[in-house]
Enzyme design. Structure first.
Site, PDB file in Angstrom:
ATOM      1  N   HIS A 271       0.853  -1.183   0.000  1.00 27.90           N
ATOM      2  CA  HIS A 271       0.000   0.000   0.000  1.00 27.90           C
ATOM      3  C   HIS A 271       0.887   1.231   0.000  1.00 27.90           C
ATOM      4  O   HIS A 271       1.940   1.226   0.633  1.00 27.90           O
ATOM      5  CB  HIS A 271      -0.919  -0.001   1.230  1.00 27.90           C
ATOM      6  CG  HIS A 271      -2.072   0.925   1.086  1.00 27.90           C
ATOM      7  ND1 HIS A 271      -1.984   2.261   1.372  1.00 27.90           N
ATOM      8  CD2 HIS A 271      -3.341   0.721   0.640  1.00 27.90           C
ATOM      9  CE1 HIS A 271      -3.144   2.834   1.125  1.00 27.90           C
ATOM     10  NE2 HIS A 271      -3.983   1.916   0.672  1.00 27.90           N
ATOM     11  N   ASP A 328      -7.944  -5.549   0.080  1.00 29.43           N
ATOM     12  CA  ASP A 328      -8.428  -6.388  -1.014  1.00 29.43           C
ATOM     13  C   ASP A 328      -8.075  -7.855  -0.837  1.00 29.43           C
ATOM     14  O   ASP A 328      -8.634  -8.719  -1.508  1.00 29.43           O
ATOM     15  CB  ASP A 328      -7.846  -5.903  -2.349  1.00 29.43           C
ATOM     16  CG  ASP A 328      -8.327  -4.519  -2.675  1.00 29.43           C
ATOM     17  OD1 ASP A 328      -9.525  -4.279  -2.510  1.00 29.43           O
ATOM     18  OD2 ASP A 328      -7.512  -3.677  -3.065  1.00 29.43           O
TER      19      ASP A 328
HETATM   20  N1  CMC Z   1       4.213  -7.740  -4.778  1.00 25.86           N
HETATM   21  C1  CMC Z   1       5.543  -7.726  -4.987  1.00 25.86           C
HETATM   22  N2  CMC Z   1       6.298  -6.609  -4.896  1.00 25.86           N
HETATM   23  C2  CMC Z   1       5.662  -5.463  -4.580  1.00 25.86           C
HETATM   24  C3  CMC Z   1       4.282  -5.403  -4.363  1.00 25.86           C
HETATM   25  C4  CMC Z   1       3.545  -6.595  -4.469  1.00 25.86           C
HETATM   26  N3  CMC Z   1       2.231  -6.599  -4.272  1.00 25.86           N
HETATM   27  N4  CMC Z   1       3.917  -4.140  -4.075  1.00 25.86           N
HETATM   28  C5  CMC Z   1       5.038  -3.415  -4.117  1.00 25.86           C
HETATM   29  N5  CMC Z   1       6.107  -4.209  -4.421  1.00 25.86           N
HETATM   30  C6  CMC Z   1       7.508  -3.795  -4.489  1.00 25.86           C
HETATM   31  C7  CMC Z   1       7.807  -3.027  -5.773  1.00 25.86           C
HETATM   32  O1  CMC Z   1       8.214  -3.907  -6.805  1.00 25.86           O
HETATM   33  C8  CMC Z   1       8.894  -2.112  -5.316  1.00 25.86           C
HETATM   34  O2  CMC Z   1      10.090  -2.846  -5.223  1.00 25.86           O
HETATM   35  P1  CMC Z   1      11.525  -2.163  -5.589  1.00 25.86           P
HETATM   36  O3  CMC Z   1      11.687  -1.067  -4.576  1.00 25.86           O
HETATM   37  O4  CMC Z   1      12.511  -3.263  -5.476  1.00 25.86           O
HETATM   38  O5  CMC Z   1      11.371  -1.628  -6.994  1.00 25.86           O
HETATM   39  C9  CMC Z   1       8.497  -1.738  -3.889  1.00 25.86           C
HETATM   40  O6  CMC Z   1       7.731  -2.866  -3.429  1.00 25.86           O
HETATM   41  C10 CMC Z   1       7.649  -0.468  -3.780  1.00 25.86           C
HETATM   42  O7  CMC Z   1       6.528  -0.597  -4.643  1.00 25.86           O
HETATM   43  P2  CMC Z   1       5.868   0.592  -5.472  1.00 25.86           P
HETATM   44  O8  CMC Z   1       5.162   0.029  -6.663  1.00 25.86           O
HETATM   45  O9  CMC Z   1       6.871   1.664  -5.707  1.00 25.86           O
HETATM   46  O10 CMC Z   1       4.814   1.117  -4.400  1.00 25.86           O
HETATM   47  P3  CMC Z   1       3.575   2.079  -4.692  1.00 25.86           P
HETATM   48  O11 CMC Z   1       3.329   2.812  -3.428  1.00 25.86           O
HETATM   49  O12 CMC Z   1       3.789   2.849  -5.936  1.00 25.86           O
HETATM   50  O13 CMC Z   1       2.395   1.033  -4.996  1.00 25.86           O
HETATM   51  C11 CMC Z   1       0.633  -0.494  -4.706  1.00 25.86           C
HETATM   52  C12 CMC Z   1       1.452   0.650  -4.067  1.00 25.86           C
HETATM   53  C13 CMC Z   1      -0.567  -0.792  -3.801  1.00 25.86           C
HETATM   54  C14 CMC Z   1       0.096  -0.027  -6.080  1.00 25.86           C
HETATM   55  C15 CMC Z   1       1.539  -1.742  -4.865  1.00 25.86           C
HETATM   56  O14 CMC Z   1       1.962  -2.196  -3.593  1.00 25.86           O
HETATM   57  C16 CMC Z   1       0.842  -2.865  -5.641  1.00 25.86           C
HETATM   58  O15 CMC Z   1       0.899  -2.897  -6.874  1.00 25.86           O
HETATM   59  N6  CMC Z   1       0.161  -3.825  -4.907  1.00 25.86           N
HETATM   60  C17 CMC Z   1      -0.608  -4.853  -5.574  1.00 25.86           C
HETATM   61  C18 CMC Z   1      -1.954  -4.298  -6.013  1.00 25.86           C
HETATM   62  C19 CMC Z   1      -2.905  -4.065  -4.846  1.00 25.86           C
HETATM   63  O16 CMC Z   1      -3.068  -4.908  -3.999  1.00 25.86           O
HETATM   64  N7  CMC Z   1      -3.557  -2.886  -4.856  1.00 25.86           N
HETATM   65  C20 CMC Z   1      -4.576  -2.544  -3.849  1.00 25.86           C
HETATM   66  C21 CMC Z   1      -4.158  -1.417  -2.963  1.00 25.86           C
HETATM   67  S1  CMC Z   1      -5.196  -1.241  -1.505  1.00 25.86           S
HETATM   68  C22 CMC Z   1      -6.776  -0.830  -2.055  1.00 25.86           C
HETATM   69  C23 CMC Z   1      -6.810   0.393  -2.887  1.00 25.86           C
HETATM   70  O17 CMC Z   1      -6.290   1.440  -2.490  1.00 25.86           O
HETATM   71  O18 CMC Z   1      -7.380   0.330  -3.966  1.00 25.86           O
END
Ligand code: CMC
Length: 394
Positions: A271, A328
């Site tokens: 998140h 989720d």
């Molecule tokens: N599985 C594997 N690696 C992950 C995941 C995951 N679910 N989420 C983040 N990472 C890694 C990402 O690859 C990155 O690694 P590195 O620093 O080595 O490049 C690091 O963690 C930071 O991730 P980010 O993408 O920069 O983080 P963000 O704040 O931009 O994204 C997020 C947040 C929720 C989009 C992301 O964690 C994600 O894609 N999660 C899966 C989708 C999900 O469950 N979304 C629902 C969010 S909660 C309900 C809502 O708000 O809608």
């Protein structure tokens, strides 16, 4: 450009002030109007929470009764409205239908629209949106199944009425059990607001141009649709199913999620704001155990989910990045257990988030200092370039 600060994804940009929802992502705290989410989950209902979010305090009995009455009266769609559903192919994604239909509400005569009191007008619009989004959601499902539309039943409360419109047939009324109604109430309540997430920021972005509340919320449905936001609840189920059916071990799935050369992510993990357990996930995890137990559902996908959670919480990749299960991760398992089809999961999220969108639209609308949202950029394109006539181009 020297004065412009680049902040991709607005991770560190406060775009507004707000008195609606408080999140402490480090500690895993979520409060609506100051009240901890755990207390609301235990004692309140989705409809009461909607009023709380929109008006800033818990309603009196009279206020709550009035709001319930408005929701009941707003539930039916104009008869001509129903024809809009027929324009969609039967397998059209329900989120596409929902977005179009939320905009369409504003094209039909509505109670309160003629009112000279802005407060009355707003209250009616809020009730129309919260009530009709549920009717539209149910109708989009009925359309996708080739089933006749079921009219709302004025005697049923909010959640039971939704389940009636989803699952009743012309010859048999679907009576949802207490457990099912409570579980869906809880899911909606936990989704009701979450400060400046992608879809809510969309409401504010669109609303800042003084677009009406329907157009603002319709745009938010589009934002919510994506798999990184609301679409994640469907993606979680698809992922659990793929792991289960494909005979992939949870350990292998975790390895794939960690691999920088693999696009696969553990859906339902991570998140932007929570760097600790998502408090909503904590509540839903307990609820999932309880509901599945009560309903006697033995779901192998829940076992996969438990294994993934256990492995990820101990894995240094997830620990270092502070990736915990989010809302989720468990909501999908509960929805599946109570018979909601997977392609409706994100629609349920939209029904739940509607009060938050409305509350945020109102807060911005009431703010005399609010300005049109207009971010800047840092230009990276070519310097001044001559126009080349078409016959001289390479
Ligand atoms: N599985 C594997 N690696 C992950 C995941 C995951 N679910 N989420 C983040 N990472 C890694 C990402 O690859 C990155 O690694 P590195 O620093 O080595 O490049 C690091 O963690 C930071 O991730 P980010 O993408 O920069 O983080 P963000 O704040 O931009 O994204 C997020 C947040 C929720 C989009 C992301 O964690 C994600 O894609 N999660 C899966 C989708 C999900 O469950 N979304 C629902 C969010 S909660 C309900 C809502 O708000 O809608």
């Amino acid at each position: 450009t020297g004065l412009i600060t680049l902040d991709p994804g607005y991770g560190n940009t406060g775009a507004c002030t707000s008195a609606i929802t408080f999140i402490d992502g480090e500690k895993g705290i979520l409060r609506y109007r100051g009240i901890p989410i755990e207390q609301l989950a235990k004692n309140s209902t989705f409809v009461e929470v909607a009023w709380l979010l929109i008006f800033g305090r818990l309603p009196s009995q009279a206020e709550l009764d009035d709001f319930r009455e408005r929701l009941v009266r707003s539930a039916p769609l104009h008869e001509a409205f129903k024809h809009h559903f027929e324009g969609f192919l039967v397998d059209a994604p329900p989120m596409a239908i929902l977005s179009a239909m939320v905009n369409t509400i504003a094209c039909f005569p509505r109670r309160g629209a003629e009112s000279e009191s802005p407060e009355e007008n707003f209250l009616e619009n809020a009730a129309q949106l919260i009530s009709k989004v549920r009717t539209i959601a149910a109708y989009s499902y009925r359309r996708s199944m080739g089933l006749p539309f079921i009219y709302p039943d004025f005697k049923l409360p909010y959640v039971a009425n939704f389940l009636h419109m989803m699952f009743s047939t012309p010859y048999e009324q679907h009576i949802a059990s207490r457990e099912v109604v409570d579980a869906l109430n809880l899911i909606l309540l936990l989704h009701a607001d979450h400060e400046q997430n992608c879809s809510t920021s969309t409401v504010r972005m669109v609303g800042s141009s003084q677009a009406n509340i329907y157009a603002s919320c319709a745009a938010a449905v589009g934002a919510l649709w994506g798999p990184l936001h609301g679409g994640a609840n469907m993606a979680v189920l698809d992922m659990l199913e793929a792991i289960h059916k494909g005979g992939i071990s949870a350990a292998k799935a975790v390895e794939m999620a960690k691999d920088p050369n693999d696009d696969f992510r553990l859906m339902g993990f991570g998140h932007r704001v929570y760097k600790n357990f998502d408090p909503r996930a904590r509540i839903l995890k307990q609820a999932a155990d309880k509901v599945l137990g009560q309903l006697g559902v033995n779901d192998p996908l829940l076992d996969v989910a438990r294994q993934l959670e256990e492995l990820a919480l101990e894995d240094s990749y997830f620990v270092e990045r502070k990736l915990y299960p989010n809302v989720d991760f468990y909501s999908g398992i509960i929805m599946r257990a109570i018979g909601i089809p997977t392609n409706m999961f994100t629609v349920i999220f939209a029904i739940g988030r509607m009060p938050g969108w409305i509350a945020q639209w109102k807060e911005q609308h009431d703010d005399s200092k609010a300005r049109i949202a207009r971010p800047r950029q840092i230009y990276t394109g070519p310097n001044e370039t001559e126009y080349v006539p078409i016959d001289k181009r390479k």
